[in-house]
Scaffold this active site. Structure first.
Site, mmCIF file in Angstrom:
data_model
loop_
_atom_site.group_PDB
_atom_site.id
_atom_site.type_symbol
_atom_site.label_atom_id
_atom_site.label_comp_id
_atom_site.label_asym_id
_atom_site.label_seq_id
_atom_site.Cartn_x
_atom_site.Cartn_y
_atom_site.Cartn_z
ATOM 1 N N CYS A 86 0.844 -1.202 -0.048
ATOM 2 C CA CYS A 86 -0.106 0.087 0.098
ATOM 3 C C CYS A 86 0.787 1.431 0.027
ATOM 4 C CB CYS A 86 -0.874 0.087 1.231
ATOM 5 S SG CYS A 86 -2.251 1.127 0.962
ATOM 6 N N HIS A 203 -3.293 -5.698 0.867
ATOM 7 C CA HIS A 203 -2.786 -5.947 2.446
ATOM 8 C C HIS A 203 -2.572 -7.457 2.819
ATOM 9 C CE1 HIS A 203 -2.460 -1.735 3.739
ATOM 10 N NE2 HIS A 203 -3.422 -1.503 2.996
ATOM 11 N N GLU A 205 -0.832 -8.712 5.149
ATOM 12 C CA GLU A 205 -0.580 -8.634 6.311
ATOM 13 C C GLU A 205 -2.171 -8.470 7.083
ATOM 14 O OE1 GLU A 205 -0.449 -6.027 4.960
ATOM 15 O OE2 GLU A 205 -0.843 -4.380 5.853
#
Lengths: 271, 93
Positions: A86, A203, A205
């Site tokens: 990002c 994302h 994560e």
């Protein structure tokens, strides 16, 4: 094995990345403040999401000139794996470590939702757990993720198989409707020439645990760990070896003009 | 020579690069009854106050040339992303 998560003023996914690597995947993980000029012996570097410097001037522009970025450039230049997620992707583009730029989303809106990505290039340091055509579901949250590059760059990225992810529908079909931010060629993630730096808007994560909505992100983060594991351990100092091995592979790839890619690296088969 | 100088930098999206902000403003102007507007590009305006460095010496032309060179470098290295943006600047005493 040690992962460094760089923290800029305004980073807000730094703890998510730290949590995913440290607590979900069980790897030693450290934070590195952007004013530090030392990556603390890390084997891989994460530039996390957020709004570094409030996105002033252009998203990622000011962070890309932070002191730590000189060190990240050096690390990447030696073949060390770097993943920018990002805002991290925006920073890598602004730093010139990845080609292209991330512009305002097509519809001008900040978009926060789940999206589907098709793996376009498996077998990289970040996609060894995926096959080409695999579809994963990840989260996005950005206002400036509209990937742009010159036509020549796009042709080159395509030819060198450096487009790693594309936005797609849930079945893996490319569809302008699902390319929600208007990225050129529906590009969601690209590699650098050395194939050791990945930038992606979604994302991984944030999709590392079922309780948080999904585990598809592990495919990306876990691939990176597999890659680090696969490097020969010489003299007990894995980090140095990682950089040497990847550096050698990079040289090899340059020699063959990217045709056979980084087979010298041992791990990456589909270049 | 020793007084501060003002530099005005204008950064705008390059021709050929989509400018969704410009499109939105264009649509809004049309809605307000200004159909004569056929295109809008939204950029950024940056004002810099610059302290001339004393080393320039008596050669004002040379000092000015150097200052413009440095301004150009500021634009290329930070103020504009030349992949997607054009820039221009002017200085005033």
């Amino acid at each position: 094995m040690r992962i460094a998560v760089v923290v800029f003023p305004g980073s807000n996914c730094d703890h998510d990345a730290y949590h995913a690597f440290k607590h979900v995947l069980g790897v030693e993980t450290v934070f590195v403040w952007h004013k530090e000029a030392d990556l603390r012996g890390a084997d891989a570097v994460v530039l996390p999401g957020g709004f570094s410097y409030g996105d002033y001037l252009r998203a990622g522009a000011i962070a890309s000139r932070s002191p730590v970025m000189d060190e990240v450039s050096r690390f990447a230049g030696k073949g060390g794996p770097v993943i920018g997620i990002c805002n991290g992707f925006q920073i890598l583009c602004e730093a010139g470590l990845l080609p292209g730029a991330l512009m305002r989303n097509r519809g001008l809106r900040f978009i926060c939702r789940d999206v589907f990505l098709r793996c376009e290039t498996s077998g990289t340091a970040f996609t060894s757990r995926l096959s080409n055509g695999d579809v994963i579901r990840l989260h996005v949250a950005h206002g400036e993720g509209n990937y742009f590059a010159t036509p020549e760059t796009i042709v080159r990225l395509e030819a060198e198989q450096r487009i790693v992810f594309r936005y797609c529908d849930p079945t893996g079909r490319l569809d302008p409707e699902w390319n929600f931010n208007g990225s050129l060629e529906a590009i969601a993630g690209v590699l650098n020439e050395g194939r050791n730096v990945l930038g992606m808007m979604p994302h991984p994560e944030r999709m590392a645990e079922a309780i948080l909505g999904g585990t598809d992100g592990i495919a990306v983060l876990g691939s990176l760990l597999d890659y680090l594991e696969s490097l020969p351990l010489k003299g007990g100092k894995r980090g140095e070896v990682a950089r040497e091995a990847a550096g050698a592979a990079q040289k090899g790839a340059e020699g063959t003009k990217g045709a056979s890619g980084r087979e010298a690296g041992g791990r990456c088969k589909a270049v | 020579m020793e007084e501060t100088m003002k530099a005005k930098v204008t950064v705008s999206p390059r021709r050929g690069v989509r400018d969704p902000q410009g499109r939105a403003v264009l649509g809004s102007l049309h809605a307000l009854g200004f159909p004569e507007v056929v295109d809008v590009r939204v950029g950024r305006f940056i004002e810099l106050i610059i302290e001339p460095k004393g080393e320039g010496g008596p050669d004002e032309v040379e000092a000015r040339r150097r200052q413009e060179q440095r301004l150009d470098e500021m634009c290329r290295r930070l103020l504009a992303n030349t992949l997607i943006e054009d820039y221009r600047f002017e200085t005033e005493p």
